[in-house]
Design a protein around this motif. Structure first.
Motif, PDB file in Angstrom:
ATOM      1  N   THR A 107     -19.458  15.040 -64.097  1.00  0.00           N
ATOM      2  CA  THR A 107     -19.727  14.894 -62.671  1.00  0.00           C
ATOM      3  C   THR A 107     -21.155  15.351 -62.392  1.00  0.00           C
ATOM      4  N   ALA A 108     -21.557  15.252 -61.109  1.00  0.00           N
ATOM      5  CA  ALA A 108     -22.920  15.648 -60.742  1.00  0.00           C
ATOM      6  C   ALA A 108     -23.129  17.148 -60.951  1.00  0.00           C
ATOM      7  N   LYS A 109     -22.044  17.917 -60.906  1.00  0.00           N
ATOM      8  CA  LYS A 109     -22.184  19.371 -60.977  1.00  0.00           C
ATOM      9  C   LYS A 109     -21.827  19.952 -62.341  1.00  0.00           C
ATOM     10  N   GLU A 110     -20.857  19.328 -63.011  1.00  0.00           N
ATOM     11  CA  GLU A 110     -20.396  19.956 -64.244  1.00  0.00           C
ATOM     12  C   GLU A 110     -19.811  18.942 -65.215  1.00  0.00           C
ATOM     13  N   ARG A 111     -19.571  19.423 -66.427  1.00  0.00           N
ATOM     14  CA  ARG A 111     -18.958  18.623 -67.482  1.00  0.00           C
ATOM     15  C   ARG A 111     -17.531  19.142 -67.675  1.00  0.00           C
ATOM     16  N   GLN A 112     -16.525  18.325 -67.322  1.00  0.00           N
ATOM     17  CA  GLN A 112     -15.143  18.766 -67.376  1.00  0.00           C
ATOM     18  C   GLN A 112     -14.450  18.178 -68.598  1.00  0.00           C
ATOM     19  N   GLN A 113     -13.618  19.008 -69.262  1.00  0.00           N
ATOM     20  CA  GLN A 113     -12.896  18.561 -70.441  1.00  0.00           C
ATOM     21  C   GLN A 113     -11.393  18.752 -70.251  1.00  0.00           C
ATOM     22  N   ALA A 114     -10.626  17.830 -70.804  1.00  0.00           N
ATOM     23  CA  ALA A 114      -9.165  17.934 -70.705  1.00  0.00           C
ATOM     24  C   ALA A 114      -8.524  17.188 -71.857  1.00  0.00           C
ATOM     25  N   ASN A 115      -7.432  17.741 -72.386  1.00  0.00           N
ATOM     26  CA  ASN A 115      -6.674  17.046 -73.414  1.00  0.00           C
ATOM     27  C   ASN A 115      -5.918  15.878 -72.804  1.00  0.00           C
ATOM     28  N   LEU A 116      -5.611  14.880 -73.632  1.00  0.00           N
ATOM     29  CA  LEU A 116      -4.810  13.754 -73.158  1.00  0.00           C
ATOM     30  C   LEU A 116      -3.413  14.209 -72.750  1.00  0.00           C
ATOM     31  N   TRP A 117      -2.870  15.172 -73.491  1.00  0.00           N
ATOM     32  CA  TRP A 117      -1.539  15.700 -73.191  1.00  0.00           C
ATOM     33  C   TRP A 117      -1.588  17.217 -73.217  1.00  0.00           C
ATOM     34  N   ASN A 118      -0.730  17.855 -72.432  1.00  0.00           N
ATOM     35  CA  ASN A 118      -0.700  19.304 -72.419  1.00  0.00           C
ATOM     36  C   ASN A 118      -0.235  19.827 -73.781  1.00  0.00           C
ATOM     37  N   PRO A 119      -1.028  20.658 -74.455  1.00  0.00           N
ATOM     38  CA  PRO A 119      -0.697  21.096 -75.823  1.00  0.00           C
ATOM     39  C   PRO A 119       0.595  21.896 -75.913  1.00  0.00           C
ATOM     40  N   ILE A 120       0.864  22.757 -74.926  1.00  0.00           N
ATOM     41  CA  ILE A 120       2.061  23.594 -74.968  1.00  0.00           C
ATOM     42  C   ILE A 120       3.316  22.731 -74.850  1.00  0.00           C
ATOM     43  N   ALA A 121       3.325  21.821 -73.862  1.00  0.00           N
ATOM     44  CA  ALA A 121       4.486  20.946 -73.671  1.00  0.00           C
ATOM     45  C   ALA A 121       4.704  20.054 -74.879  1.00  0.00           C
ATOM     46  N   LEU A 122       3.602  19.561 -75.450  1.00  0.00           N
ATOM     47  CA  LEU A 122       3.694  18.666 -76.597  1.00  0.00           C
ATOM     48  C   LEU A 122       4.303  19.393 -77.795  1.00  0.00           C
ATOM     49  N   ARG A 123       3.864  20.605 -78.036  1.00  0.00           N
ATOM     50  CA  ARG A 123       4.387  21.384 -79.166  1.00  0.00           C
ATOM     51  C   ARG A 123       5.877  21.664 -78.979  1.00  0.00           C
ATOM     52  N   GLU A 124       6.271  22.060 -77.769  1.00  0.00           N
ATOM     53  CA  GLU A 124       7.685  22.332 -77.496  1.00  0.00           C
ATOM     54  C   GLU A 124       8.533  21.081 -77.710  1.00  0.00           C
ATOM     55  N   ILE A 154       7.932  18.502 -79.685  1.00  0.00           N
ATOM     56  CA  ILE A 154       8.027  18.193 -81.118  1.00  0.00           C
ATOM     57  C   ILE A 154       9.074  19.076 -81.782  1.00  0.00           C
ATOM     58  N   ILE A 155       9.014  20.377 -81.515  1.00  0.00           N
ATOM     59  CA  ILE A 155       9.953  21.312 -82.126  1.00  0.00           C
ATOM     60  C   ILE A 155      11.375  21.024 -81.654  1.00  0.00           C
ATOM     61  N   ASN A 156      11.555  20.754 -80.346  1.00  0.00           N
ATOM     62  CA  ASN A 156      12.885  20.424 -79.833  1.00  0.00           C
ATOM     63  C   ASN A 156      13.457  19.209 -80.542  1.00  0.00           C
ATOM     64  N   ALA A 157      12.614  18.216 -80.785  1.00  0.00           N
ATOM     65  CA  ALA A 157      13.077  16.996 -81.442  1.00  0.00           C
ATOM     66  C   ALA A 157      13.593  17.292 -82.847  1.00  0.00           C
ATOM     67  N   PHE A 158      12.929  18.187 -83.555  1.00  0.00           N
ATOM     68  CA  PHE A 158      13.359  18.547 -84.912  1.00  0.00           C
ATOM     69  C   PHE A 158      14.636  19.392 -84.886  1.00  0.00           C
ATOM     70  N   VAL A 159      14.663  20.400 -84.019  1.00  0.00           N
ATOM     71  CA  VAL A 159      15.775  21.357 -84.029  1.00  0.00           C
ATOM     72  C   VAL A 159      17.072  20.743 -83.506  1.00  0.00           C
ATOM     73  N   HIS A 160      16.971  19.901 -82.462  1.00  0.00           N
ATOM     74  CA  HIS A 160      18.172  19.398 -81.805  1.00  0.00           C
ATOM     75  C   HIS A 160      18.549  17.972 -82.232  1.00  0.00           C
ATOM     76  N   ASN A 161      17.856  17.431 -83.202  1.00  0.00           N
ATOM     77  CA  ASN A 161      18.184  16.088 -83.673  1.00  0.00           C
ATOM     78  C   ASN A 161      19.567  16.067 -84.349  1.00  0.00           C
TER      79      ASN A 161
END
Length: 455
Positions: free
Chosen positions: A241-258, A260-267
């Motif tokens: 932007t005119a004021k700053e350089r903003q960065q963001a992941n495509l997906w929230n890392p915490i939710a994504l990790r949870e 993945i693990i849920n898929a393995f444990v509860h499959n």
């Protein structure tokens, strides 16, 4: 605070604890027992909370049948300046649970009625036993018995635990007749369990551009490999932007990790179907076999009530600190994604996480895509080398891998991705720098430079 159908207070550790725990295991929603608080909600605390915690674990392990391991957590908390214990219990999949010395009788089986644990009528005992799931991974005999567990032992050692000679029995990796069960097969060094991560160029499955196959090894290792692979794909997009350089992941890392693990444990592995991970241009889809466990509604699922489908896997993943406590995964995901992200059918559960939309300056979109692809390839290659560095701890390797995928990553972004605080991130980075593997170039707008010459 008063006692409810899911909450019980006990002023001190008493002889009736197993009865209360069994009642919650047999209840469709599980429950929580607070020890150190009286019936009126007054805090008395415990003089030896650590000692009581060990006693509770030993009593629940030895006095309840079927085994309740993997179905309860014991958490130490401070309330009103005093130490108390909280026992969190899931609804058990092998009802009726009972006192070992009395068996499946009215003296041994209990059920939660209102705020009390009451003896279970014999008719209910017989009906629950008839419904008991017999086709579970703990009861299925592994197709091969020449199994070894060196990978699992290494993971336990890294987490500060040691597996003794009786580990297979203690971790419930054996059938009743002493053979390795399917849970043991999934956790063995070699098996035929294939885990796939597919990547498509567009929004449909018509153009597959990358297919990665993991598995054929300890399920814990496969889980960590999928987490690392998708972390690489979860590149950082930039908005200038005119004021700053903003960065963001495509997906929230915490939710994504949870997720993945849920898929393995509860499959549901009983039909030899494994979790599936698919990356599209606009979303990630994570699909696991098995619908909602019997007796668990969608509302209860979203509220964090836990009915572990594979309690043996849940117990091991918790030992290895991949899972924090029962029922915590879904609420963590819902902090970042809505309920509409979950799709249910009779045989599958699918989680769909849409990518964040980002806007960049002219030319930035092409550059961002190229940079993301290049960073993913380079980060993945470096990640393999990082795994071989013996002087780094497991957590330090995780930090270094995140830096490899995004040299401009911030302390806060690392903390979010790993679920730790920023001060812990700072200590890990200092240790990595002191070992000669990391250098900072520039100030707060600079970047990290990885040095692998030491390997």
């Amino acid at each position: 605070m008063t006692e409810t159908n899911r909450i019980e207070y006990k002023r001190e550790l008493s002889d009736g604890l197993e009865k209360e725990v069994i009642a919650f295991l047999n209840y469709r929603e599980g429950g929580i027992i607070h020890i150190g608080i009286d019936k009126d909600g007054n805090t008395y605390g415990l003089a030896d909370a650590d000692g009581d915690q060990l006693k509770i674990k030993d009593r629940l392990k030895n006095n309840i049948r079927p085994s309740a391991l993997g179905l309860f957590d014991i958490v130490s908390e401070e309330r009103d300046g005093k130490n108390i214990l909280k026992i969190i219990m899931a609804s058990g999949p092998e009802k009726p649970y009972h006192l070992k010395k009395y068996g499946m009788s009215e003296r041994g089986c209990f059920i939660r009625l209102g705020s009390a644990a009451e003896p279970m009528p014999q008719k209910m005992i017989d009906e629950l036993f008839a419904k008991r799931t017999r086709n579970s991974i703990s009861k299925i005999k592994a197709g091969r018995q020449d199994l070894s567990f060196s990978q699992l032992k290494i993971y336990y050692e890294e987490s500060g635990h040691t597996l003794g000679k009786a580990f297979a029995k203690n971790l419930e990796l054996l059938t009743e007749d002493g053979a390795f069960n399917y849970a043991g097969y999934l956790l063995a060094d070699k098996n035929n369990t294939s885990i796939k991560v597919a990547k498509y160029s567009g929004k449909t499955r018509t153009d597959l551009i990358e297919s990665n196959e993991y598995g054929h090894e300890c399920l814990v290792k496969a889980t960590k490999q999928v987490i690392d692979k998708i972390a690489v794909e979860n590149r950082t997009n930039t908005k200038i932007t005119a004021k700053e350089r903003q960065q963001a992941n495509l997906w929230n890392p915490i939710a994504l990790r949870e997720a993945i693990i849920n898929a393995f444990v509860h499959n549901d592995y009983t039909n030899e179907i494994t979790p599936k991970f698919e990356i599209f241009a606009d979303r990630i889809e994570i699909t696991s076999a098995g619908g909602l466990p019997e007796g668990l509604s969608k509302q209860e699922f979203f509220e964090g009530f836990s009915v572990p489908r594979n309690k043996e896997l849940m117990r091991i993943f918790k030992d290895l600190e991949l899972v924090e406590q029962l029922g915590s995964g879904i609420p963590r995901i819902l902090e970042h994604y809505g309920k509409e992200s979950f799709g249910f059918s009779d045989n599958f559960l699918r989680m769909t996480f849409n990518a964040k939309e980002t806007a960049v300056e002219e030319g930035g979109q092409i550059g961002g895509a190229m940079g993301g692809q290049k960073g993913g390839v380079i980060g993945g290659a470096i990640g393999g080398v990082i795994d071989t560095i013996e002087v780094l701890t497991k957590r330090q390797k995780e930090v270094l891998k995140l830096i490899a995928t995004n040299p401009s990553i911030t302390y806060n972004e690392i903390a979010e991705a790993l679920g730790i605080n920023e001060s812990a991130v700072g200590k890990h980075i200092t240790a990595i720098k002191n070992k000669g593997f990391l250098t900072r170039q520039g100030d707060t707008r600079g970047y990290w430079e990885i040095n692998l010459d030491e390997t």
